[in-house]
Design a protein around this motif. Structure first.
Motif, PDB file in Angstrom:
ATOM      1  N   GLU A 148       0.824  -1.203   0.000  1.00 11.50           N
ATOM      2  CA  GLU A 148       0.000   0.000   0.000  1.00 11.50           C
ATOM      3  C   GLU A 148       0.866   1.263   0.000  1.00 11.50           C
ATOM      4  O   GLU A 148       0.518   2.261  -0.647  1.00 11.50           O
ATOM      5  N   LYS A 149       1.986   1.233   0.696  1.00 12.19           N
ATOM      6  CA  LYS A 149       2.872   2.400   0.765  1.00 12.19           C
ATOM      7  C   LYS A 149       3.676   2.582  -0.520  1.00 12.19           C
ATOM      8  O   LYS A 149       4.262   3.638  -0.735  1.00 12.19           O
ATOM      9  N   MET A 150       3.705   1.579  -1.386  1.00 13.50           N
ATOM     10  CA  MET A 150       4.419   1.677  -2.664  1.00 13.50           C
ATOM     11  C   MET A 150       3.517   2.211  -3.777  1.00 13.50           C
ATOM     12  O   MET A 150       3.995   2.559  -4.848  1.00 13.50           O
ATOM     13  N   GLU A 151       2.221   2.278  -3.535  1.00 12.44           N
ATOM     14  CA  GLU A 151       1.275   2.589  -4.595  1.00 12.44           C
ATOM     15  C   GLU A 151       1.539   3.947  -5.253  1.00 12.44           C
ATOM     16  O   GLU A 151       1.433   4.071  -6.481  1.00 12.44           O
ATOM     17  N   ALA A 152       1.905   4.965  -4.495  1.00  8.73           N
ATOM     18  CA  ALA A 152       2.166   6.287  -5.093  1.00  8.73           C
ATOM     19  C   ALA A 152       3.325   6.212  -6.086  1.00  8.73           C
ATOM     20  O   ALA A 152       3.235   6.780  -7.187  1.00  8.73           O
ATOM     21  N   ALA A 153       4.385   5.502  -5.730  1.00 13.34           N
ATOM     22  CA  ALA A 153       5.532   5.351  -6.645  1.00 13.34           C
ATOM     23  C   ALA A 153       5.138   4.554  -7.879  1.00 13.34           C
ATOM     24  O   ALA A 153       5.567   4.859  -8.994  1.00 13.34           O
ATOM     25  N   ILE A 154       4.300   3.551  -7.689  1.00 14.40           N
ATOM     26  CA  ILE A 154       3.829   2.736  -8.817  1.00 14.40           C
ATOM     27  C   ILE A 154       2.968   3.582  -9.743  1.00 14.40           C
ATOM     28  O   ILE A 154       3.143   3.559 -10.972  1.00 14.40           O
ATOM     29  N   LEU A 155       2.065   4.356  -9.190  1.00 15.25           N
ATOM     30  CA  LEU A 155       1.208   5.215 -10.010  1.00 15.25           C
ATOM     31  C   LEU A 155       2.036   6.230 -10.786  1.00 15.25           C
ATOM     32  O   LEU A 155       1.791   6.462 -11.977  1.00 15.25           O
ATOM     33  N   ALA A 156       3.016   6.850 -10.123  1.00 11.98           N
ATOM     34  CA  ALA A 156       3.876   7.822 -10.792  1.00 11.98           C
ATOM     35  C   ALA A 156       4.617   7.177 -11.962  1.00 11.98           C
ATOM     36  O   ALA A 156       4.722   7.756 -13.041  1.00 11.98           O
ATOM     37  N   ALA A 157       5.116   5.967 -11.758  1.00 12.88           N
ATOM     38  CA  ALA A 157       5.853   5.272 -12.818  1.00 12.88           C
ATOM     39  C   ALA A 157       4.915   4.830 -13.945  1.00 12.88           C
ATOM     40  O   ALA A 157       5.306   4.854 -15.122  1.00 12.88           O
ATOM     41  N   LEU A 158       3.700   4.452 -13.614  1.00 12.00           N
ATOM     42  CA  LEU A 158       2.735   4.063 -14.650  1.00 12.00           C
ATOM     43  C   LEU A 158       2.341   5.259 -15.520  1.00 12.00           C
ATOM     44  O   LEU A 158       2.077   5.107 -16.717  1.00 12.00           O
ATOM     45  N   GLU A 159       2.330   6.438 -14.922  1.00  9.52           N
ATOM     46  CA  GLU A 159       1.918   7.644 -15.643  1.00  9.52           C
ATOM     47  C   GLU A 159       3.043   8.285 -16.439  1.00  9.52           C
ATOM     48  O   GLU A 159       2.787   9.120 -17.296  1.00  9.52           O
TER      49      GLU A 159
END
Length: 160
Positions: A148-159
């Protein structure tokens, strides 16, 4: 110089898999264990995978028995724990070593690219590596970092 997409591994079902199969995907590589205090992270990883797979996220699980002998089982035992207890549907691979002379080439590569606080070593199970769509390692996450704490980094990389 080796790149992520030039590496290979053997799936839990015994099939050779090329990391080139994941070109264009955002990849999260995780060294896992079925009998670890962090094992419940499987549920969070699966939730991330289901939520973001359509956007290009893939999670690759690599069981490892190097830390406290927390992955002693066979491939079948590992598959059962992952699927029955946590509903894991992302790709899982045969047990590997992540440290030492017998470390899998994938983990040697990732540790060289993203050394972490222990330099060229992985501290414990559920260390995570985020690899960009282009195969470039982006970020390393500690075992205590929840999915859950990695989700922001994952979203940024997906975008990006």
């Amino acid at each position: 110089m080796t790149t992520f997409h030039q590496l290979n591994a053997i799936s839990l079902r015994g099939q050779p898999i090329s990391m080139a199969d994941f070109t264009g995907k955002l990849v999260l590589v995780v060294n896992t264990a079925s009998h670890c205090g962090f094992t419940p992270q499987y549920a969070g990883l699966e939730a991330l995978y289901k939520k973001h797979a359509a956007q290009g996220l893939v999670i690759l699980g690599f069981p490892c028995n190097q830390f406290g002998k927390q992955e002693p089982g066979s491939d079948g035992d590992i598959a059962q724990t992952c699927q029955i207890n946590y509903g894991v549907s992302f790709p899982m691979f045969k047990k590997v070593e992540v440290n030492g002379a017998a470390a899998h080439p994938l983990f040697r590569y990732l540790k060289d690219e993203l050394p972490g606080v222990l330099g060229g070593r992985i501290k414990w199970n559920f260390t995570k590596f985020l690899i960009g769509r282009d195969g470039k390692p982006l970020k390393r996450f500690a075992p205590i970092t929840t999915p859950e704490k990695m989700e922001a980094a994952i979203l940024a990389a997906l975008e990006s």
